[in-house]
Write a protein that holds these residues in place. Structure first.
Motif, PDB file in Angstrom:
ATOM      1  N   ALA A 176      65.919  38.271  29.348  1.00  0.00           N
ATOM      2  CA  ALA A 176      64.943  37.899  28.325  1.00  0.00           C
ATOM      3  C   ALA A 176      63.590  38.453  28.727  1.00  0.00           C
ATOM      4  CB  ALA A 176      64.873  36.380  28.192  1.00  0.00           C
ATOM      5  N   TYR A 177      62.802  38.800  27.715  1.00  0.00           N
ATOM      6  CA  TYR A 177      61.498  39.414  27.950  1.00  0.00           C
ATOM      7  C   TYR A 177      60.417  38.342  27.891  1.00  0.00           C
ATOM      8  CZ  TYR A 177      63.308  44.196  27.431  1.00  0.00           C
ATOM      9  OH  TYR A 177      63.977  45.385  27.595  1.00  0.00           O
ATOM     10  N   PHE A 178      59.896  37.951  29.037  1.00  0.00           N
ATOM     11  CA  PHE A 178      58.743  37.063  29.122  1.00  0.00           C
ATOM     12  C   PHE A 178      57.518  37.928  29.406  1.00  0.00           C
ATOM     13  CE2 PHE A 178      59.804  32.356  30.117  1.00  0.00           C
ATOM     14  CZ  PHE A 178      60.660  32.300  29.037  1.00  0.00           C
ATOM     15  N   ARG A 179      56.680  38.109  28.390  1.00  0.00           N
ATOM     16  CA  ARG A 179      55.452  38.863  28.597  1.00  0.00           C
ATOM     17  C   ARG A 179      54.284  37.890  28.669  1.00  0.00           C
ATOM     18  NH1 ARG A 179      57.967  43.604  26.100  1.00  0.00           N
ATOM     19  NH2 ARG A 179      57.620  45.260  27.630  1.00  0.00           N
ATOM     20  N   VAL A 180      53.485  38.019  29.708  1.00  0.00           N
ATOM     21  CA  VAL A 180      52.357  37.115  29.905  1.00  0.00           C
ATOM     22  C   VAL A 180      51.058  37.905  29.786  1.00  0.00           C
ATOM     23  CG1 VAL A 180      53.544  35.379  31.286  1.00  0.00           C
ATOM     24  CG2 VAL A 180      52.637  37.401  32.425  1.00  0.00           C
ATOM     25  N   LYS A 181      50.108  37.311  29.056  1.00  0.00           N
ATOM     26  CA  LYS A 181      48.786  37.910  28.875  1.00  0.00           C
ATOM     27  C   LYS A 181      47.735  37.013  29.515  1.00  0.00           C
ATOM     28  CE  LYS A 181      49.922  40.113  24.436  1.00  0.00           C
ATOM     29  NZ  LYS A 181      49.872  41.521  24.881  1.00  0.00           N
ATOM     30  N   ARG A 182      46.926  37.593  30.360  1.00  0.00           N
ATOM     31  CA  ARG A 182      45.879  36.807  31.011  1.00  0.00           C
ATOM     32  C   ARG A 182      44.703  36.611  30.067  1.00  0.00           C
ATOM     33  NH1 ARG A 182      44.327  37.617  35.884  1.00  0.00           N
ATOM     34  NH2 ARG A 182      46.276  38.558  36.576  1.00  0.00           N
ATOM     35  N   THR A 183      44.114  35.428  30.117  1.00  0.00           N
ATOM     36  CA  THR A 183      42.919  35.128  29.336  1.00  0.00           C
ATOM     37  C   THR A 183      41.683  35.009  30.223  1.00  0.00           C
ATOM     38  OG1 THR A 183      43.373  32.745  29.470  1.00  0.00           O
ATOM     39  CG2 THR A 183      44.256  33.936  27.562  1.00  0.00           C
ATOM     40  N   ARG A 184      41.869  35.159  31.539  1.00  0.00           N
ATOM     41  CA  ARG A 184      40.776  35.190  32.512  1.00  0.00           C
ATOM     42  C   ARG A 184      41.044  36.335  33.478  1.00  0.00           C
ATOM     43  NH1 ARG A 184      39.616  32.051  29.232  1.00  0.00           N
ATOM     44  NH2 ARG A 184      38.735  29.957  29.409  1.00  0.00           N
ATOM     45  N   LEU A 185      39.970  36.898  34.024  1.00  0.00           N
ATOM     46  CA  LEU A 185      40.165  37.949  35.014  1.00  0.00           C
ATOM     47  C   LEU A 185      40.940  37.422  36.217  1.00  0.00           C
ATOM     48  CD1 LEU A 185      36.708  39.759  34.992  1.00  0.00           C
ATOM     49  CD2 LEU A 185      38.913  40.803  34.471  1.00  0.00           C
ATOM     50  N   GLY A 186      40.584  36.247  36.688  1.00  0.00           N
ATOM     51  CA  GLY A 186      41.275  35.670  37.833  1.00  0.00           C
ATOM     52  C   GLY A 186      40.725  36.190  39.151  1.00  0.00           C
ATOM     53  N   PRO A 187      40.987  35.471  40.252  1.00  0.00           N
ATOM     54  CA  PRO A 187      40.395  35.804  41.559  1.00  0.00           C
ATOM     55  C   PRO A 187      40.716  37.209  42.047  1.00  0.00           C
ATOM     56  CG  PRO A 187      41.365  33.609  41.595  1.00  0.00           C
ATOM     57  CD  PRO A 187      41.778  34.222  40.295  1.00  0.00           C
ATOM     58  N   ALA A 188      41.969  37.671  41.924  1.00  0.00           N
ATOM     59  CA  ALA A 188      42.345  38.981  42.476  1.00  0.00           C
ATOM     60  C   ALA A 188      41.615  40.114  41.757  1.00  0.00           C
ATOM     61  CB  ALA A 188      43.855  39.171  42.384  1.00  0.00           C
ATOM     62  N   TYR A 189      41.612  40.076  40.427  1.00  0.00           N
ATOM     63  CA  TYR A 189      40.894  41.105  39.670  1.00  0.00           C
ATOM     64  C   TYR A 189      39.399  41.047  39.955  1.00  0.00           C
ATOM     65  CZ  TYR A 189      44.875  42.510  36.649  1.00  0.00           C
ATOM     66  OH  TYR A 189      46.051  43.013  36.147  1.00  0.00           O
ATOM     67  N   GLU A 190      38.837  39.847  40.008  1.00  0.00           N
ATOM     68  CA  GLU A 190      37.400  39.715  40.246  1.00  0.00           C
ATOM     69  C   GLU A 190      37.012  40.273  41.618  1.00  0.00           C
ATOM     70  OE1 GLU A 190      36.106  35.723  39.628  1.00  0.00           O
ATOM     71  OE2 GLU A 190      36.225  35.852  37.434  1.00  0.00           O
ATOM     72  N   ARG A 191      37.793  39.973  42.653  1.00  0.00           N
ATOM     73  CA  ARG A 191      37.490  40.504  43.982  1.00  0.00           C
ATOM     74  C   ARG A 191      37.555  42.025  43.991  1.00  0.00           C
ATOM     75  NH1 ARG A 191      40.563  36.040  45.791  1.00  0.00           N
ATOM     76  NH2 ARG A 191      42.432  37.369  45.903  1.00  0.00           N
ATOM     77  N   PHE A 192      38.580  42.564  43.323  1.00  0.00           N
ATOM     78  CA  PHE A 192      38.691  44.023  43.277  1.00  0.00           C
ATOM     79  C   PHE A 192      37.470  44.637  42.599  1.00  0.00           C
ATOM     80  CE2 PHE A 192      39.960  47.863  40.919  1.00  0.00           C
ATOM     81  CZ  PHE A 192      40.404  48.661  41.963  1.00  0.00           C
ATOM     82  N   LEU A 193      37.030  44.059  41.509  1.00  0.00           N
ATOM     83  CA  LEU A 193      35.892  44.607  40.780  1.00  0.00           C
ATOM     84  C   LEU A 193      34.604  44.522  41.594  1.00  0.00           C
ATOM     85  CD1 LEU A 193      36.741  43.193  37.237  1.00  0.00           C
ATOM     86  CD2 LEU A 193      36.875  45.583  37.965  1.00  0.00           C
ATOM     87  N   THR A 194      34.350  43.408  42.214  1.00  0.00           N
ATOM     88  CA  THR A 194      33.116  43.285  42.999  1.00  0.00           C
ATOM     89  C   THR A 194      33.156  44.166  44.243  1.00  0.00           C
ATOM     90  OG1 THR A 194      34.019  41.306  44.082  1.00  0.00           O
ATOM     91  CG2 THR A 194      32.561  40.966  42.192  1.00  0.00           C
ATOM     92  N   ASP A 195      34.355  44.443  44.765  1.00  0.00           N
ATOM     93  CA  ASP A 195      34.481  45.288  45.957  1.00  0.00           C
ATOM     94  C   ASP A 195      34.380  46.776  45.633  1.00  0.00           C
ATOM     95  OD1 ASP A 195      34.825  43.051  47.509  1.00  0.00           O
ATOM     96  OD2 ASP A 195      37.002  43.277  47.732  1.00  0.00           O
ATOM     97  N   THR A 196      34.770  47.183  44.416  1.00  0.00           N
ATOM     98  CA  THR A 196      34.913  48.618  44.149  1.00  0.00           C
ATOM     99  C   THR A 196      34.030  49.157  43.030  1.00  0.00           C
ATOM    100  OG1 THR A 196      36.747  48.272  42.578  1.00  0.00           O
ATOM    101  CG2 THR A 196      37.320  48.531  44.920  1.00  0.00           C
ATOM    102  N   LEU A 197      33.582  48.328  42.099  1.00  0.00           N
ATOM    103  CA  LEU A 197      32.808  48.844  40.966  1.00  0.00           C
ATOM    104  C   LEU A 197      31.375  49.129  41.412  1.00  0.00           C
ATOM    105  CD1 LEU A 197      33.227  49.504  37.987  1.00  0.00           C
ATOM    106  CD2 LEU A 197      32.555  47.167  37.431  1.00  0.00           C
ATOM    107  N   GLU A 198      30.897  50.314  41.061  1.00  0.00           N
ATOM    108  CA  GLU A 198      29.537  50.700  41.431  1.00  0.00           C
ATOM    109  C   GLU A 198      28.517  49.728  40.849  1.00  0.00           C
ATOM    110  OE1 GLU A 198      28.899  54.658  40.089  1.00  0.00           O
ATOM    111  OE2 GLU A 198      30.236  55.569  41.589  1.00  0.00           O
ATOM    112  N   THR A 199      27.373  49.630  41.495  1.00  0.00           N
ATOM    113  CA  THR A 199      26.286  48.809  40.977  1.00  0.00           C
ATOM    114  C   THR A 199      25.926  49.260  39.563  1.00  0.00           C
ATOM    115  OG1 THR A 199      25.408  48.521  43.214  1.00  0.00           O
ATOM    116  CG2 THR A 199      23.914  48.060  41.354  1.00  0.00           C
ATOM    117  N   GLY A 200      25.941  48.318  38.636  1.00  0.00           N
ATOM    118  CA  GLY A 200      25.671  48.657  37.248  1.00  0.00           C
ATOM    119  C   GLY A 200      26.797  49.400  36.570  1.00  0.00           C
TER     120      GLY A 200
END
Length: 463
Positions: A176-200
């Protein structure tokens, strides 16, 4: 580089994350997303010699092997999966990161810009043994307890239980196909963004606006009958001559399926973007001083002409030939080899009539190509809405010098099991070789889109 077993490797999101991440590490993508996948090629070649029915059984068993027991999914913390996703990417500064919907054209855009992509949607394959493929009424409530447990453990996700007896006929026999969609970035995505996204830097939201009729099962839980891939929603629910003919091939004398009555619509399970995530992304960006931009498109394939034209323009500016088109198909795509061979990439969602029509339209409104290389994703069975080999052959004949299938044997389509391994050999057989270029600056993509946006009425960019 691999994802947890709870995530389907053959799905759009996981395959496209793997292709993007490996490109950013200056690596090609091996068959099925893992170097070990090459070991299965002899088995696939041998299986191709069997009758069609036997190949269908093998396809069903192989794809169903990815399904996980209900008890395992009920206790899954999807943030652990998110941590694995961000762990695939090299840790360096990115001028932008894409978050949101899947699209193979988007993979090529990320490759051109040298940026990462974080998917909103993931497929969690659930072991299914006692739900007949052609009985969506039975599928509707087959896993309610599992769904409740999964959503209780993961409060920032919406579950789309998808059941498609046409496109996913063979895999649905065992999963069966259980597809899940996130409605929040969540801790893992947020850490990745703050660690790698350039200022601004830019958070680019990829928002596919495709929706589909659904039936509400519970809080944050909907059931979707049918999916993008050859038929429209009304055809699934109201019947169509193609569906009747399709069912007759499997000994079923009915004009349509008996399916749950929709009571609303939702973002399409695989491709659609849930706008709840946008609110969280905007709030996160404000806290950290990032920009937010929105790339919106009606269907996942709508980005393909834009990205193809971008690559053609980029190749011309780099002094490379612009006469070779590579047509991807679903998860058969390879951004590293696309750039190494100097191809112009055009991604098609599935080898169905609507995708053939879209490619025909693109070829009609573009300058002719000397060479066209065409991949065809083979999902094992003749689904309703599938385009024929003759239709694809007619498109290849539009090449001025030569058009060829890339990795698929026309006589075995759509149950050519070896195409998952041969398409890369077909790419390596293209004689041209060019160095991987420096990333295209985001401002140059902005300028290209601003100048040519009138050619892409289904695509918009805001912010």
């Amino acid at each position: 580089m691999k994802l947890p077993r709870e995530v389907a490797s053959f799905d759009s999101a996981s395959a496209m994350v793997m292709a993007t991440a490996r490109f950013l590490r200056d690596r090609a993508t091996p068959p099925l997303g893992t170097p070990a996948g090459r070991l299965l090629r002899p088995l696939a070649v041998a299986a191709n010699r069997l009758p069609v029915g036997a190949r269908e059984t093998i396809y069903s068993l192989a794809s169903g092997a990815e399904a996980r027991p209900a008890a395992r999914l009920a206790t899954l913390d999807i943030e652990d999966v998110a941590a694995s996703i961000v762990g695939l990417y090299p840790r360096r500064r990115y001028p932008a990161v894409v978050v949101g919907s899947s699209s193979g054209a988007l993979v090529h855009l990320c490759a051109a810009l040298g940026i990462a992509w974080l998917p909103q949607t993931l497929l969690l394959p659930l072991r299914q043994r006692h739900v007949p493929t052609d009985d969506p009424m039975r599928a509707l409530h087959a896993f309610d307890a599992t769904a409740r447990a999964l959503l209780t453990r993961n409060p920032h996700f919406v579950l789309h239980h998808m059941h498609d007896p046409s496109q996913d006929r063979l895999t649905s026999r065992r999963m069966a196909y259980f597809r899940v969609k996130r409605t929040r970035l969540g801790p893992a995505y947020e850490r990745f963004l703050t660690d790698t996204l350039e200022t601004g830097g830019v958070l680019l939201l990829a928002e596919c606006t495709r929706r589909w009729p659904t039936t509400r099962v519970g809080e944050r839980h909907v059931f979707q009958f049918g999916a993008v891939g050859g038929l429209e929603p009304s055809q699934y629910h109201q019947g169509d001559p193609r569906i009747a003919a399709f069912l007759r091939r499997y000994g079923i004398e009915r004009a349509r399926w008996e399916a749950p009555r929709p009571d609303g619509d939702s973002p399409e399970a695989e491709w659609g973007f849930d706008p709840a995530l946008r609110e969280d992304v905007v709030a996160f960006a404000r806290r950290h001083g990032y920009q937010v931009r929105r790339l919106t498109f009606d269907d996942p394939e709508d980005l393909s002409p834009l990205v193809a034209d971008l690559y053609r323009w980029w190749n011309r500016r780099r002094g490379l030939p612009t006469n070779r088109l590579l047509v991807d198909s679903f998860i058969l795509l390879e951004p590293w080899w696309t750039l190494r061979t100097g191809c112009v990439p055009y991604w098609s969602t599935f080898p169905v009539q609507s995708s053939a029509d879209a490619l025909a339209h693109y070829l009609h409104q573009s300058d002719a190509y000397d060479f066209i290389h065409l991949m065809l994703f083979c999902h094992g069975a003749e689904s309703a809405g599938l385009a024929t080999v003759d239709q694809w052959q007619a498109l290849l004949q539009q090449a001025r010098v030569a058009g060829s299938f890339a990795g698929v044997e026309p006589g075995r389509y759509p149950s050519d099991l070896a195409t998952f391994f041969r398409y890369q050999s077909a790419l390596r057989a293209i004689p041209a070789r060019h160095p991987i270029p420096e990333p295209l600056p985001l401002r140059e993509f902005d300028g290209f889109f601003a100048q040519h946006r009138h050619r892409y009425p289904a695509v918009d960019m805001e912010g």
